[in-house]
Design a protein around this motif. Structure first.
Motif, PDB file in Angstrom:
ATOM      1  N   GLN A  32      47.971 -31.170 -75.329  1.00 12.07           N
ATOM      2  CA  GLN A  32      48.915 -30.653 -75.975  1.00 12.07           C
ATOM      3  C   GLN A  32      49.736 -31.910 -76.350  1.00 12.07           C
ATOM      4  O   GLN A  32      50.513 -32.536 -74.731  1.00 12.07           O
ATOM      5  N   TYR A  33      50.153 -32.564 -76.712  1.00  7.26           N
ATOM      6  CA  TYR A  33      51.320 -33.820 -77.549  1.00  7.26           C
ATOM      7  C   TYR A  33      52.753 -33.040 -77.875  1.00  7.26           C
ATOM      8  O   TYR A  33      52.710 -32.089 -79.119  1.00  7.26           O
ATOM      9  N   GLU A  34      54.008 -33.118 -77.794  1.00  9.60           N
ATOM     10  CA  GLU A  34      54.659 -32.554 -78.064  1.00  9.60           C
ATOM     11  C   GLU A  34      55.711 -34.152 -79.039  1.00  9.60           C
ATOM     12  O   GLU A  34      55.630 -35.027 -78.384  1.00  9.60           O
ATOM     13  N   GLY A  79      60.045 -32.164 -81.278  1.00 12.24           N
ATOM     14  CA  GLY A  79      59.450 -30.712 -80.283  1.00 12.24           C
ATOM     15  C   GLY A  79      58.711 -30.067 -81.205  1.00 12.24           C
ATOM     16  O   GLY A  79      58.241 -28.795 -81.157  1.00 12.24           O
ATOM     17  N   ARG A  97      54.783 -29.193 -81.674  1.00 14.02           N
ATOM     18  CA  ARG A  97      53.625 -29.409 -80.522  1.00 14.02           C
ATOM     19  C   ARG A  97      52.495 -28.881 -81.521  1.00 14.02           C
ATOM     20  O   ARG A  97      51.942 -28.308 -82.590  1.00 14.02           O
ATOM     21  N   ASP A 153      56.083 -38.430 -71.514  1.00 13.12           N
ATOM     22  CA  ASP A 153      56.475 -37.905 -70.862  1.00 13.12           C
ATOM     23  C   ASP A 153      56.393 -36.616 -71.748  1.00 13.12           C
ATOM     24  O   ASP A 153      57.671 -35.471 -71.403  1.00 13.12           O
ATOM     25  N   ARG A 154      55.950 -36.367 -73.102  1.00 13.17           N
ATOM     26  CA  ARG A 154      55.721 -35.938 -73.830  1.00 13.17           C
ATOM     27  C   ARG A 154      54.141 -35.032 -74.463  1.00 13.17           C
ATOM     28  O   ARG A 154      53.954 -34.132 -75.231  1.00 13.17           O
ATOM     29  N   VAL A 155      53.076 -34.908 -72.950  1.00  5.20           N
ATOM     30  CA  VAL A 155      52.475 -34.556 -72.642  1.00  5.20           C
ATOM     31  C   VAL A 155      52.343 -33.526 -71.900  1.00  5.20           C
ATOM     32  O   VAL A 155      52.438 -33.621 -70.816  1.00  5.20           O
ATOM     33  N   ARG A 156      52.402 -32.369 -72.825  1.00  7.09           N
ATOM     34  CA  ARG A 156      52.675 -31.055 -71.897  1.00  7.09           C
ATOM     35  C   ARG A 156      51.704 -30.381 -71.205  1.00  7.09           C
ATOM     36  O   ARG A 156      51.431 -29.372 -71.131  1.00  7.09           O
ATOM     37  N   GLY A 157      49.714 -30.898 -71.712  1.00  2.08           N
ATOM     38  CA  GLY A 157      48.675 -30.275 -71.162  1.00  2.08           C
ATOM     39  C   GLY A 157      47.822 -31.495 -71.316  1.00  2.08           C
ATOM     40  O   GLY A 157      47.917 -31.869 -72.684  1.00  2.08           O
TER      41      GLY A 157
END
Length: 234
Positions: free
Chosen positions: A156-158, A162, A164, A199-203
């Motif tokens: 999950q990348y943002e 912003g 995702r 630092d933009r990898v949310r999962g």
């Protein structure tokens, strides 16, 4: 004998007796401490990555895999501190936890005198850190595993705006700027090579699929962006 010396001696005792097993009572008698203390020490060594195996029940005990441990090393105190300085700057990088256990193994495998001298010298090294410096984002363990095992990872990348998105990515390499780590891979959503800020990898989740063998220097990335340099051993 202090605890640090005892941990080192425990490893050497198990190495010398391997593959024969030693019970906590035998080790307690050898080091003149309680069996509970030995069990705590063995647990600490196992958490540090020392390959000590335990069998419970009658006839059980502790044994060490000699093929995966280091004998006493001839690192000088200065060499050990030089390694420690390099590893101390690994915070936020891939395999930063492995860096800490690697350093502990090096110091544990040194002779008593050299280990003490290395610790004394390390105590005279100081890093100047601004009080408001942000903590670098750590590389998720799943991305480290995906790179090591060459497995496709679902992220999950943002992006910078912003937005995702879910992406299946074939990992190829890690790279870094002065403060930020990136994952370089083949993005199946875009069917192209992409660079992802850690630092933009949310999962992230590891998939069962083995990633195709793609080489970094074969990816169609803009060569003007930066000059890459491979990590070297030796």
């Amino acid at each position: 004998m202090n605890r640090t010396d005892r941990l080192y001696a425990l490893v050497e005792e198990l190495r010398a007796c391997a593959p024969r097993r030693l019970t906590s009572r035998e080790l307690a008698a050898r080091f003149e401490v309680s069996a509970r203390t030995i069990e705590r020490d063995i647990g600490a060594l196992q958490q540090a990555g020392v390959p000590i195996y335990a069998d419970v029940g009658r006839g059980g005990g502790y044994t060490l895999d000699r093929s995966r441990t280091l004998p006493p090393l001839n690192f000088t105190p200065s060499e050990a501190v030089a390694v420690a300085i390099t590893l101390a700057r690994a915070d936020g990088s891939p395999y930063s936890k492995a860096a800490r256990t690697a350093l502990q193994k090096i110091v544990t495998a040194m002779s008593d005198g050299d280990g003490d001298a290395a610790r004394e010298l390390a105590d005279r090294i100081r890093f100047l850190v601004p009080p408001d410096e942000p903590v670098p984002a750590s590389v998720p363990a799943v991305l480290e595993e995906a790179m090591t095992a060459r497995r496709v990872v679902r992220m999950q990348y943002e992006d910078v705006a912003g937005t995702r998105t879910a992406r299946d990515v074939e990992p190829v390499a890690f790279t870094a700027s002065a403060r930020t780590w990136y994952l370089i891979g083949w993005c199946r959503l875009r069917d192209a090579a992409r660079v992802f800020r850690i630092d933009r990898v949310r999962g992230a989740a590891l998939l069962e699929e083995t990633a195709p063998d793609r080489r970094f220097d074969e990816l169609p990335l803009d060569p003007r962006a930066a000059i890459s340099r491979a990590l070297e051993f030796g």
